[in-house]
Design an enzyme around this catalytic site. Structure first.
Site, PDB file in Angstrom:
ATOM      1  N   ASP A 115       0.839  -1.200   0.000  1.00 40.18           N
ATOM      2  CA  ASP A 115       0.000   0.000   0.000  1.00 40.18           C
ATOM      3  C   ASP A 115       0.875   1.251   0.000  1.00 40.18           C
ATOM      4  O   ASP A 115       0.601   2.207  -0.719  1.00 40.18           O
ATOM      5  CB  ASP A 115      -0.952   0.015   1.204  1.00 40.18           C
ATOM      6  CG  ASP A 115      -0.260  -0.226   2.544  1.00 40.18           C
ATOM      7  OD1 ASP A 115       0.974  -0.476   2.578  1.00 40.18           O
ATOM      8  OD2 ASP A 115      -0.948  -0.168   3.573  1.00 40.18           O
ATOM      9  N   ASP A 132       7.262   3.915   3.141  1.00 37.20           N
ATOM     10  CA  ASP A 132       7.519   5.130   3.911  1.00 37.20           C
ATOM     11  C   ASP A 132       9.041   5.208   4.153  1.00 37.20           C
ATOM     12  O   ASP A 132       9.778   5.609   3.253  1.00 37.20           O
ATOM     13  CB  ASP A 132       6.678   5.014   5.198  1.00 37.20           C
ATOM     14  CG  ASP A 132       6.729   6.228   6.089  1.00 37.20           C
ATOM     15  OD1 ASP A 132       7.375   7.213   5.726  1.00 37.20           O
ATOM     16  OD2 ASP A 132       6.111   6.197   7.164  1.00 37.20           O
ATOM     17  N   SER A 133       9.539   4.783   5.297  1.00 33.58           N
ATOM     18  CA  SER A 133      10.990   4.768   5.521  1.00 33.58           C
ATOM     19  C   SER A 133      11.673   3.713   4.654  1.00 33.58           C
ATOM     20  O   SER A 133      12.856   3.823   4.346  1.00 33.58           O
ATOM     21  CB  SER A 133      11.289   4.473   6.995  1.00 33.58           C
ATOM     22  OG  SER A 133      10.904   3.160   7.311  1.00 33.58           O
ATOM     23  N   GLY A 134      10.926   2.685   4.285  1.00 33.01           N
ATOM     24  CA  GLY A 134      11.492   1.583   3.502  1.00 33.01           C
ATOM     25  C   GLY A 134      12.008   0.449   4.372  1.00 33.01           C
ATOM     26  O   GLY A 134      12.449  -0.582   3.861  1.00 33.01           O
ATOM     27  N   ASP A 186      -4.604   2.346   7.224  1.00 34.46           N
ATOM     28  CA  ASP A 186      -5.298   2.530   8.496  1.00 34.46           C
ATOM     29  C   ASP A 186      -4.585   3.482   9.447  1.00 34.46           C
ATOM     30  O   ASP A 186      -3.392   3.745   9.315  1.00 34.46           O
ATOM     31  CB  ASP A 186      -5.418   1.188   9.217  1.00 34.46           C
ATOM     32  CG  ASP A 186      -4.072   0.713   9.771  1.00 34.46           C
ATOM     33  OD1 ASP A 186      -3.128   0.575   8.967  1.00 34.46           O
ATOM     34  OD2 ASP A 186      -3.949   0.511  10.989  1.00 34.46           O
ATOM     35  N   ARG A 236      -9.615   1.921   7.153  1.00 33.09           N
ATOM     36  CA  ARG A 236      -9.176   1.201   5.951  1.00 33.09           C
ATOM     37  C   ARG A 236     -10.224   1.107   4.862  1.00 33.09           C
ATOM     38  O   ARG A 236      -9.891   0.963   3.691  1.00 33.09           O
ATOM     39  CB  ARG A 236      -8.884  -0.268   6.302  1.00 33.09           C
ATOM     40  CG  ARG A 236      -7.619  -0.508   7.022  1.00 33.09           C
ATOM     41  CD  ARG A 236      -7.367  -2.017   7.031  1.00 33.09           C
ATOM     42  NE  ARG A 236      -6.523  -2.425   8.138  1.00 33.09           N
ATOM     43  CZ  ARG A 236      -5.209  -2.285   8.159  1.00 33.09           C
ATOM     44  NH1 ARG A 236      -4.588  -1.731   7.152  1.00 33.09           N
ATOM     45  NH2 ARG A 236      -4.512  -2.695   9.194  1.00 33.09           N
TER      46      ARG A 236
END
Ligand code: IMP
Ligand code: MG
Length: 178
Positions: free
Chosen positions: A103, A106-108, A162, A168
């Site tokens: 989805d 972000d930081s990975g 979420d 969600r």
């Protein structure tokens, strides 16, 4: 709906359903171009990608195996930085082209952890397909092959994403109203 309330936070409309579905179609076309006839395995990451992968597979013009995995790291609005395996990659990934479907990256940290787990299965290739990407937070150096939309370092919910388990099921995506 322009605004929604999820637990103690207010969110405002950020990406409407029509734009989400147009983005899904573009990604499905890219995957069809690259994987048609190759018999890949899609590994969507629970729980956030459940809607994305359902829409994606209905727009692809090839069949593929689907095997959900589950790795967790987020609590509330923040990543804990510690990734836990709940349900890992299946043995049948060995020798196959595997596409991890997320989805959001972000930081990975979560994705890097999953890539390393998947490598133990010795797949033929690993591709990453994520709906959202936060380049400003990204701390790793793996390549993301398919990106739906790059966004700023904001917190979003809806379309599978979420906030503490809630929010969600919205068809649109909403952004935290700070
Ligand atoms: P990472 O390990 O920092 O890349 O975090 C990845 C995971 O954090 C995603 O798979 C999501 O489950 C969750 N996450 C990151 N950003 C958001 C957000 O804006 N809303 C909801 N969940 C998020
Ligand atoms: Mg996720």
């Amino acid at each position: 709906m322009e605004k929604i309330q999820v637990l103690d936070k207010t969110f405002r409309l950020y990406m409407p359903e029509a734009e989400i579905q147009a983005t899904v179609k573009r990604l499905a076309d890219e995957l069809s171009r690259d994987f048609k006839g190759k018999d890949p395995i899609l590994c969507p990451v629970l729980t956030g990608s459940y809607l994305f992968v359902a829409d994606l597979t209905r727009q692809m013009d090839f069949d593929a195996q689907v095997s959900f995995v589950r790795y967790t790291s987020y609590e509330g609005l923040e990543s804990t930085g510690e990734v836990t395996k709940v349900m890992g990659f299946p043995d049948r990934c060995t020798g196959r082209d595997v596409i991890i479907v997320e989805d959001i990256v972000d930081s990975g940290i979560s994705m890097e952890f999953m890539i390393n787990e998947l490598k133990k299965r010795e797949p033929a290739s690993i591709s990453i397909c994520t709906f959202f990407f936060k380049p400003g937070n990204f701390k790793k150096d793996f390549k993301i092959d398919y990106v739906g939309k790059s966004i700023a370092n904001d917190f979003i919910v809806g379309y599978g994403l979420d906030y503490s388990g809630q929010g969600r099921t919205y068809r649109d995506v909403y952004i935290l109203d700070r």
